[in-house]
Design an enzyme around this catalytic site. Structure first.
Site, mmCIF file in Angstrom:
data_model
loop_
_atom_site.group_PDB
_atom_site.id
_atom_site.type_symbol
_atom_site.label_atom_id
_atom_site.label_comp_id
_atom_site.label_asym_id
_atom_site.label_seq_id
_atom_site.Cartn_x
_atom_site.Cartn_y
_atom_site.Cartn_z
ATOM 1 N N TRP A 199 0.854 -1.186 0.000
ATOM 2 C CA TRP A 199 0.000 0.000 0.000
ATOM 3 C C TRP A 199 0.886 1.231 0.000
ATOM 4 O O TRP A 199 1.836 1.315 0.773
ATOM 5 C CB TRP A 199 -0.894 -0.032 1.232
ATOM 6 C CG TRP A 199 -1.814 1.124 1.398
ATOM 7 C CD1 TRP A 199 -2.609 1.689 0.443
ATOM 8 C CD2 TRP A 199 -2.039 1.872 2.600
ATOM 9 N NE1 TRP A 199 -3.318 2.744 0.983
ATOM 10 C CE2 TRP A 199 -2.991 2.877 2.296
ATOM 11 C CE3 TRP A 199 -1.540 1.783 3.903
ATOM 12 C CZ2 TRP A 199 -3.450 3.777 3.252
ATOM 13 C CZ3 TRP A 199 -2.001 2.683 4.850
ATOM 14 C CH2 TRP A 199 -2.940 3.657 4.527
ATOM 15 N N ASP B 40 -1.137 -5.656 9.204
ATOM 16 C CA ASP B 40 -2.071 -4.616 8.779
ATOM 17 C C ASP B 40 -3.320 -5.346 8.298
ATOM 18 O O ASP B 40 -3.289 -6.046 7.277
ATOM 19 C CB ASP B 40 -1.463 -3.767 7.665
ATOM 20 C CG ASP B 40 -2.370 -2.609 7.263
ATOM 21 O OD1 ASP B 40 -3.493 -2.499 7.795
ATOM 22 O OD2 ASP B 40 -1.968 -1.810 6.391
ATOM 23 N N LYS C 18 -13.750 -0.707 5.785
ATOM 24 C CA LYS C 18 -14.317 -1.486 4.689
ATOM 25 C C LYS C 18 -15.461 -2.385 5.137
ATOM 26 O O LYS C 18 -16.560 -2.328 4.591
ATOM 27 C CB LYS C 18 -13.228 -2.337 4.015
ATOM 28 C CG LYS C 18 -12.430 -1.606 2.948
ATOM 29 C CD LYS C 18 -11.522 -0.548 3.532
ATOM 30 C CE LYS C 18 -10.677 0.142 2.461
ATOM 31 N NZ LYS C 18 -9.791 1.151 3.038
#
Length: 396
Positions: free
Chosen positions: A130, A211, A246
């Protein structure tokens, strides 16, 4: 005093979103930012979130500050979601959790903790990863090293190269791992590979950090933390940055958590006292509303059951878009093989398009993708699939 300041470059993802908004074309497609969209291309508020908010607003009596660690019930709910109801980590008091402003806040808190308390340790990140990972750890003045992760020829994880690189890490280094739905590749280790990675970290005295931003979007809420639980059962110390943006659709509420696992209760508590001190000078205490929503849903049996179904529906729609993309692009160009899309998980796919191809997609077709070639599958719909596949075939 400000006249000497130079303008910062636009954020690769959020800057692209701003550019998309100003594009006047009506058939434009945004596949850049990682936000779930339904078939109509809209990011709806989950029904369970609306129900929880109604209950909370009726009962809310104060807007007073939370503690540094946030809502206590939230921490317990997060702990159970990550590690299950019957983990020995709880009984041994080896686990400490702080509510944070989003997953990014949890990562920055972890970065500052590493810098302040763990000295000159390197942070190993996957190549690719990311885009904000490097920015977060660089801002904390940490040294970053990369380990191989993706094989561009096979469109799969390069596990041998990954292990080879991590073998060169030094004791005390931190290894950042994506818990599921690796961003940007969409490819995750299997359970056998997770165990090998955990054994390596344990043997070399490396500190693993997860993560976890997409729990529930690969195979299911339980299945998607299999790797995390393997590490928790293998390694004596562990850090986790998790997010509910999310799977609860709480993007603008900024709901995250930072979790620390220590070798024993005393070490965990002592280390976490430093985490609290760091949080105090960064953001003092976290926002309440989003975490209260998550807590209500996870602790209410009826709401939790409904929420699990909503997460399932989002996951299945993304998988359906992957399948539709493969069949549609195969129809547009018989020699174009995108079958690897079916092996990937979560919101993203790493096509490996070059910068020139990405620019053409934007300029000629109104299709917005970040420069790395990462595509947000969640932005695909049945109505935009033909245009998207025709455009990709045109640029490749």
């Amino acid at each position: 005093m400000f006249e000497k300041i130079k303008a910062a470059p636009a954020d690769q993802i959020l800057g692209l979103a701003e550019e998309f908004k100003t594009d006047p074309r009506t058939d434009k497609i945004n596949l850049g930012v990682g936000i779930y969209k339904d078939e109509s291309g809209y990011t709806q508020v989950l029904a369970t979130v609306k129900k929880a908010e109604t209950i909370l607003l009726e009962k809310e009596t104060t807007k007073s500050y939370l503690s540094i660690l946030g809502i206590p019930e939230y921490g317990l709910a997060v702990q159970k979601l990550l590690f299950g109801d019957n983990t020995t980590l709880t009984d041994d008091k080896r686990i400490q959790i702080a509510q944070t402003p989003g997953g990014t806040g949890a990562l920055r808190l972890a970065a500052e903790f590493i810098k302040c308390q763990l000295g000159s340790a390197k942070v190993w990140v996957s190549n690719p990863t990311w885009v904000n990972h490097n920015g977060i750890f660089t801002a904390a003045h940490l040294e970053i090293a990369e380990y191989s992760y993706y094989n561009s020829e096979t469109k799969d994880i390069d596990f041998v190269a990954m292990m080879t690189h991590l073998e060169t890490a030094s004791a005390g280094d931190i290894v950042l791992l994506h818990g599921c739905c690796h961003n940007p590749t969409g490819i995750d280790p299997n359970n056998v590979q997770w165990q090998k990675l955990a054994n390596l970290c344990n043997e070399k005295n490396l500190l693993p950090m997860f993560d976890l931003a997409y729990q529930g979007f690969a195979f299911g809420l339980e299945e998607d933390v299999a790797g995390l639980r393997i590490f928790a059962n293998t390694c004596p110390e562990l850090l986790v940055a998790s997010s509910f943006s999310k799977n609860f659709g709480l993007y603008n509420e900024r709901v995250g958590a930072f979790t620390l696992i220590g070798r024993n209760d005393q070490e965990a508590a002592t280390a976490f006292s430093q985490v609290k001190s760091i949080a105090r000078v960064i953001y003092s205490n976290p926002p309440a509303h989003g975490a209260a929503i998550v807590t209500k849903i996870l602790c209410d049996e009826t709401l939790r059951t409904e929420w699990v179904q909503e997460v399932t529906d989002m996951r299945l729609r993304i998988k359906a878009m992957r399948e539709l993309f493969v069949t549609t692009i195969r129809r547009e160009s018989v020699g174009t093989d995108f079958s690897f899309m079916g092996r990937q998980n979560g919101m993203f796919s790493f096509f490996g398009l070059n910068k020139g191809q990405v620019t053409r997609l934007k300029d000629e077709f109104g299709i917005y993708i970040i420069n790395s070639g990462r595509i947000s599958v969640a932005g695909m719909t049945q109505s935009n699939m033909d245009l998207l596949c025709k455009a990709i075939v045109a640029v490749i």
